[in-house]
Scaffold this motif. Structure first.
Motif, mmCIF file in Angstrom:
data_model
loop_
_atom_site.group_PDB
_atom_site.id
_atom_site.type_symbol
_atom_site.label_atom_id
_atom_site.label_comp_id
_atom_site.label_asym_id
_atom_site.label_seq_id
_atom_site.Cartn_x
_atom_site.Cartn_y
_atom_site.Cartn_z
ATOM 1 N N LEU A 186 0.612 -1.484 0.055
ATOM 2 C CA LEU A 186 -0.017 0.142 -0.295
ATOM 3 C C LEU A 186 0.616 1.048 -0.131
ATOM 4 C CD1 LEU A 186 -2.542 -1.075 2.730
ATOM 5 C CD2 LEU A 186 -3.092 -1.079 -0.365
ATOM 6 N N PRO A 187 0.430 2.638 -0.896
ATOM 7 C CA PRO A 187 1.111 3.778 -0.654
ATOM 8 C C PRO A 187 1.454 4.130 1.023
ATOM 9 C CG PRO A 187 -1.172 4.118 -1.652
ATOM 10 C CD PRO A 187 -1.007 2.391 -1.450
ATOM 11 N N ILE A 188 2.229 5.011 1.018
ATOM 12 C CA ILE A 188 2.504 5.208 2.526
ATOM 13 C C ILE A 188 1.785 6.995 2.327
ATOM 14 C CG2 ILE A 188 4.111 6.583 3.602
ATOM 15 C CD1 ILE A 188 6.055 4.693 2.659
ATOM 16 N N VAL A 189 0.582 7.124 3.684
ATOM 17 C CA VAL A 189 0.439 8.192 4.062
ATOM 18 C C VAL A 189 0.430 9.124 4.618
ATOM 19 C CG1 VAL A 189 -2.252 8.748 4.727
ATOM 20 C CG2 VAL A 189 -2.073 6.779 3.497
ATOM 21 N N PRO A 190 0.622 10.363 3.882
ATOM 22 C CA PRO A 190 1.727 11.228 4.950
ATOM 23 C C PRO A 190 0.995 11.499 6.601
ATOM 24 C CG PRO A 190 1.206 12.151 2.493
ATOM 25 C CD PRO A 190 -0.384 11.154 2.851
#
Length: 68
Positions: free
Chosen positions: A61-65
């Motif tokens: 999964l993409p990293i969420v800021p």
């Protein structure tokens, strides 16, 4: 116009879509999201994915800021 309210289901839906776009198999996505199988055999007689398999999929999964 006020910002759209996000609920937990919003997180599940976007996470499921992100897993799909990352190429995670539908059976593994279903196990991660807590969904039952497509039929009674899958639902009752198949084992869920191992935690290690789920972790490896979730790491795609993409990293969420932090500031969101």
């Amino acid at each position: 116009m006020p910002a759209e309210k996000k609920v937990f289901h919003s997180f599940r839906k976007s996470g499921g879509a992100d897993l799909k776009h990352a190429g995670v198999a539908s059976e593994l996505r279903a196990d991660i999201l807590g969904h039952g199988g497509d039929n009674i055999t899958e639902e009752r007689y198949a084992s869920s994915a191992k935690l290690k398999q789920m972790l490896e999929a979730l790491q795609k999964l993409p990293i969420v800021p932090d500031h969101i």
